[in-house]
Design a protein around this motif. Structure first.
Motif, short mmCIF file in Angstrom:
data_model
loop_
_atom_site.label_atom_id
_atom_site.label_comp_id
_atom_site.label_asym_id
_atom_site.label_seq_id
_atom_site.Cartn_x
_atom_site.Cartn_y
_atom_site.Cartn_z
N GLU A 1 -10.81 -2.15 -0.78
CA GLU A 1 -11.12 -3.74 -0.92
C GLU A 1 -9.72 -4.42 -0.05
O GLU A 1 -10.10 -5.20 0.61
CB GLU A 1 -10.93 -4.35 -2.29
N ILE B 1 1.09 0.94 -4.33
CA ILE B 1 -0.10 1.54 -4.68
C ILE B 1 -0.30 2.81 -4.69
O ILE B 1 -1.00 3.51 -5.32
CB ILE B 1 -1.16 0.77 -3.73
N LEU C 1 -9.70 1.59 -5.26
CA LEU C 1 -10.22 0.14 -5.14
C LEU C 1 -9.25 -0.52 -4.12
O LEU C 1 -10.02 -1.35 -3.26
CB LEU C 1 -10.04 -0.42 -6.45
N PHE C 2 -7.99 -0.41 -4.08
CA PHE C 2 -7.13 -1.06 -3.03
C PHE C 2 -7.44 -0.76 -1.64
O PHE C 2 -7.50 -1.43 -0.93
CB PHE C 2 -5.64 -0.77 -3.63
N TYR C 3 -7.55 0.55 -1.56
CA TYR C 3 -7.90 1.01 -0.29
C TYR C 3 -9.18 0.44 0.36
O TYR C 3 -9.27 0.11 1.56
CB TYR C 3 -7.95 2.67 -0.20
N SER D 1 -3.42 6.62 -10.56
CA SER D 1 -4.86 6.49 -10.90
C SER D 1 -5.61 6.38 -9.65
O SER D 1 -5.65 5.71 -8.83
CB SER D 1 -4.93 5.06 -11.72
N HIS D 2 -6.64 7.37 -9.44
CA HIS D 2 -7.77 7.36 -8.26
C HIS D 2 -8.47 6.02 -8.25
O HIS D 2 -8.35 5.62 -7.04
CB HIS D 2 -8.60 8.65 -8.48
N THR D 3 -8.92 5.65 -9.33
CA THR D 3 -9.61 4.38 -9.21
C THR D 3 -8.78 3.24 -8.67
O THR D 3 -9.50 2.73 -8.11
CB THR D 3 -10.10 4.29 -10.93
N ILE D 4 -7.59 2.93 -9.16
CA ILE D 4 -6.83 1.78 -8.68
C ILE D 4 -6.69 2.00 -7.34
O ILE D 4 -6.74 0.96 -6.44
CB ILE D 4 -5.68 1.55 -9.50
N ARG D 5 -6.14 3.16 -6.82
CA ARG D 5 -5.92 3.27 -5.46
C ARG D 5 -6.92 3.46 -4.57
O ARG D 5 -6.89 2.63 -3.46
CB ARG D 5 -5.14 4.84 -5.31
N CYS E 1 0.92 -1.18 0.21
CA CYS E 1 0.08 -0.05 0.08
C CYS E 1 0.75 1.33 0.13
O CYS E 1 0.67 2.09 -0.77
CB CYS E 1 -0.86 0.03 1.18
N ILE F 1 0.79 4.78 -7.61
CA ILE F 1 0.22 4.71 -8.91
C ILE F 1 -0.61 5.81 -9.25
O ILE F 1 -1.60 6.21 -8.54
CB ILE F 1 -0.98 3.42 -8.79
#
Length: 184
Positions: free
Chosen positions: A39, A24, A35-37, A29-33, A20, A27
Protein backbone atom coordinates in the motif's frame (compact mmCIF):
# COMPACT_ATOMS: atom_id res chain seq x y z
CA UNK A 1 5.52 27.67 -4.21
CA UNK A 2 6.69 25.01 -6.70
CA UNK A 3 10.03 24.64 -4.87
CA UNK A 4 8.16 24.15 -1.58
CA UNK A 5 6.07 21.34 -3.11
CA UNK A 6 9.21 19.59 -4.39
CA UNK A 7 10.89 19.81 -0.97
CA UNK A 8 7.74 18.60 0.77
CA UNK A 9 7.35 15.69 -1.64
CA UNK A 10 11.00 14.74 -1.25
CA UNK A 11 10.72 14.88 2.54
CA UNK A 12 7.63 12.64 2.55
CA UNK A 13 9.31 10.19 0.22
CA UNK A 14 12.39 9.99 2.44
CA UNK A 15 10.21 9.67 5.56
CA UNK A 16 8.30 6.75 4.00
CA UNK A 17 11.58 5.00 3.16
CA UNK A 18 12.97 5.65 6.65
CA UNK A 19 9.84 4.24 8.31
CA UNK A 20 9.93 1.23 6.00
CA UNK A 21 13.59 0.38 6.63
CA UNK A 22 13.83 1.16 10.36
CA UNK A 23 10.40 0.33 11.78
CA UNK A 24 8.13 -1.61 9.43
CA UNK A 25 10.85 -4.08 8.40
CA UNK A 26 11.30 -5.02 12.08
CA UNK A 27 7.65 -5.74 12.87
CA UNK A 28 7.31 -9.49 13.51
CA UNK A 29 4.19 -9.85 11.35
CA UNK A 30 4.19 -10.82 7.68
CA UNK A 31 0.68 -9.42 7.32
CA UNK A 32 1.55 -5.93 8.56
CA UNK A 33 4.82 -5.72 6.60
CA UNK A 34 3.26 -6.92 3.35
CA UNK A 35 0.35 -4.51 3.76
CA UNK A 36 2.77 -1.59 4.16
CA UNK A 37 4.93 -2.76 1.25
CA UNK A 38 1.93 -3.10 -1.05
CA UNK A 39 0.00 0.00 0.00
CA UNK A 40 2.67 2.55 0.91
CA UNK A 41 5.73 1.36 -1.03
CA UNK A 42 3.69 0.37 -4.13
CA UNK A 43 5.42 -3.01 -4.41
CA UNK A 44 3.64 -5.68 -6.45
CA UNK A 45 3.91 -8.82 -4.29
CA UNK A 46 2.27 -12.07 -5.40
CA UNK A 47 0.14 -14.40 -3.30
CA UNK A 48 2.06 -16.69 -0.95
CA UNK A 49 5.26 -14.63 -1.11
CA UNK A 50 7.12 -13.52 2.02
CA UNK A 51 9.61 -10.83 2.90
CA UNK A 52 11.27 -11.66 6.22
CA UNK A 53 12.31 -9.14 8.85
CA UNK A 54 15.15 -6.68 8.47
CA UNK A 55 15.03 -6.26 4.69
CA UNK A 56 16.03 -2.82 3.38
CA UNK A 57 14.81 -1.02 0.28
CA UNK A 58 16.42 1.82 -1.67
CA UNK A 59 13.19 3.31 -2.99
CA UNK A 60 9.45 2.90 -3.27
CA UNK A 61 8.01 1.37 -6.43
CA UNK A 62 9.83 -0.68 -9.03
CA UNK A 63 9.67 -4.02 -7.17
CA UNK A 64 7.63 -6.95 -8.49
CA UNK A 65 7.65 -10.34 -6.77
CA UNK A 66 5.74 -13.32 -8.20
CA UNK A 67 3.81 -15.97 -6.27
CA UNK A 68 5.33 -18.20 -3.58
CA UNK A 69 8.70 -16.45 -3.50
CA UNK A 70 10.67 -15.94 -0.30
CA UNK A 71 12.99 -13.06 0.54
CA UNK A 72 14.83 -14.06 3.71
CA UNK A 73 16.03 -11.74 6.48
CA UNK A 74 18.27 -8.72 6.08
CA UNK A 75 18.34 -8.54 2.29
CA UNK A 76 18.90 -5.23 0.49
CA UNK A 77 16.63 -4.84 -2.52
CA UNK A 78 17.34 -1.85 -4.73
CA UNK A 79 14.45 -1.27 -7.12
CA UNK A 80 15.48 2.14 -8.50
CA UNK A 81 16.16 0.61 -11.92
CA UNK A 82 13.37 -1.96 -11.66
CA UNK A 83 13.57 -5.35 -9.93
CA UNK A 84 11.48 -8.30 -11.09
CA UNK A 85 11.53 -11.51 -9.06
CA UNK A 86 9.59 -14.46 -10.51
CA UNK A 87 7.55 -17.27 -8.96
CA UNK A 88 8.97 -19.76 -6.42
CA UNK A 89 12.24 -17.86 -6.08
CA UNK A 90 14.28 -18.35 -2.90
CA UNK A 91 16.52 -15.47 -1.86
CA UNK A 92 18.62 -16.39 1.18
CA UNK A 93 19.65 -14.10 4.05
CA UNK A 94 21.85 -11.03 3.55
CA UNK A 95 21.60 -10.98 -0.26
CA UNK A 96 22.18 -7.64 -2.00
CA UNK A 97 20.52 -6.90 -5.33
CA UNK A 98 21.50 -3.60 -6.93
CA UNK A 99 19.83 -1.88 -9.88
CA UNK A 100 21.70 1.42 -9.78
CA UNK A 101 25.33 2.51 -9.92
CA UNK A 102 27.50 5.36 -11.18
CA UNK A 103 29.42 5.82 -14.40
CA UNK A 104 32.97 6.05 -13.05
CA UNK A 105 34.23 7.44 -16.37
CA UNK A 106 31.70 10.26 -16.58
CA UNK A 107 32.96 13.70 -15.57
CA UNK A 108 29.85 14.20 -13.43
CA UNK A 109 29.88 10.63 -11.94
CA UNK A 110 26.38 10.23 -13.38
CA UNK A 111 24.01 7.74 -11.83
CA UNK A 112 22.68 4.88 -13.95
CA UNK A 113 19.69 2.59 -13.49
CA UNK A 114 19.62 -0.92 -14.96
CA UNK A 115 16.84 -3.41 -14.26
CA UNK A 116 17.46 -6.83 -12.71
CA UNK A 117 15.32 -9.86 -13.52
CA UNK A 118 15.34 -13.08 -11.50
CA UNK A 119 13.24 -15.74 -13.20
CA UNK A 120 11.10 -18.51 -11.67
CA UNK A 121 12.67 -21.16 -9.39
CA UNK A 122 15.98 -19.31 -9.04
CA UNK A 123 17.84 -19.75 -5.77
CA UNK A 124 20.17 -17.01 -4.53
CA UNK A 125 22.54 -18.14 -1.76
CA UNK A 126 23.39 -16.32 1.45
CA UNK A 127 25.38 -13.08 1.07
CA UNK A 128 25.41 -13.21 -2.72
CA UNK A 129 25.43 -9.90 -4.58
CA UNK A 130 23.77 -9.26 -7.94
CA UNK A 131 24.93 -6.15 -9.79
CA UNK A 132 22.79 -3.83 -11.98
CA UNK A 133 21.54 -5.08 -15.34
CA UNK A 134 21.79 -8.81 -14.56
CA UNK A 135 19.25 -11.40 -15.75
CA UNK A 136 19.13 -14.64 -13.79
CA UNK A 137 17.43 -17.41 -15.77
CA UNK A 138 14.78 -19.90 -14.71
CA UNK A 139 16.02 -22.38 -12.10
CA UNK A 140 19.46 -20.81 -11.86
CA UNK A 141 21.45 -21.10 -8.62
CA UNK A 142 23.83 -18.42 -7.35
CA UNK A 143 26.06 -19.90 -4.65
CA UNK A 144 26.54 -18.25 -1.27
CA UNK A 145 28.96 -15.33 -1.28
CA UNK A 146 29.06 -14.98 -5.07
CA UNK A 147 29.22 -11.65 -6.89
CA UNK A 148 27.25 -11.82 -10.13
CA UNK A 149 28.64 -9.51 -12.82
CA UNK A 150 27.23 -11.31 -15.90
CA UNK A 151 23.89 -12.85 -16.82
CA UNK A 152 23.21 -16.36 -15.51
CA UNK A 153 21.45 -18.69 -17.97
CA UNK A 154 18.54 -20.95 -17.08
CA UNK A 155 19.43 -23.84 -14.73
CA UNK A 156 23.09 -22.80 -14.43
CA UNK A 157 24.83 -23.00 -11.07
CA UNK A 158 27.39 -20.23 -10.60
CA UNK A 159 29.80 -19.49 -7.75
CA UNK A 160 32.71 -17.24 -6.87
CA UNK A 161 33.91 -13.67 -7.16
CA UNK A 162 33.15 -12.93 -9.90
CA UNK A 163 30.61 -15.74 -10.29
CA UNK A 164 31.55 -18.40 -12.83
CA UNK A 165 29.67 -21.40 -14.25
CA UNK A 166 30.01 -24.57 -12.11
CA UNK A 167 27.41 -27.01 -13.47
CA UNK A 168 23.82 -27.37 -14.66
CA UNK A 169 20.90 -27.85 -12.25
CA UNK A 170 18.13 -30.42 -12.54
CA UNK A 171 15.48 -28.97 -14.86
CA UNK A 172 12.43 -30.77 -13.40
CA UNK A 173 11.40 -28.24 -10.75
CA UNK A 174 7.84 -28.24 -9.37
CA UNK A 175 8.13 -27.06 -5.76
CA UNK A 176 6.38 -24.12 -4.08
CA UNK A 177 8.27 -21.73 -1.81
CA UNK A 178 5.34 -20.50 0.23
CA UNK A 179 6.74 -20.80 3.73
CA UNK A 180 6.62 -18.34 6.58
CA UNK A 181 8.19 -18.50 10.00
CA UNK A 182 6.66 -16.95 13.10
CA UNK A 183 8.39 -13.76 14.21
CA UNK A 184 10.35 -13.59 10.96
Amino acid sequence: MNNYIKKSSSFLSELRLYLCNHFISNIPSHTIRLLFYREFMSFNIGKGSSIFMGCKFDCARGLTIGVNSVINARCRLDSRGGLIIGDNVSISEDVIILTADHDMDAADFAGRNKNVIIEDYAWIGTRAMILPGINTGKGAVIAAGSVVTKNVNAFQVVAGVPAKFIKMRNQNLEYKNNYKRLFQ
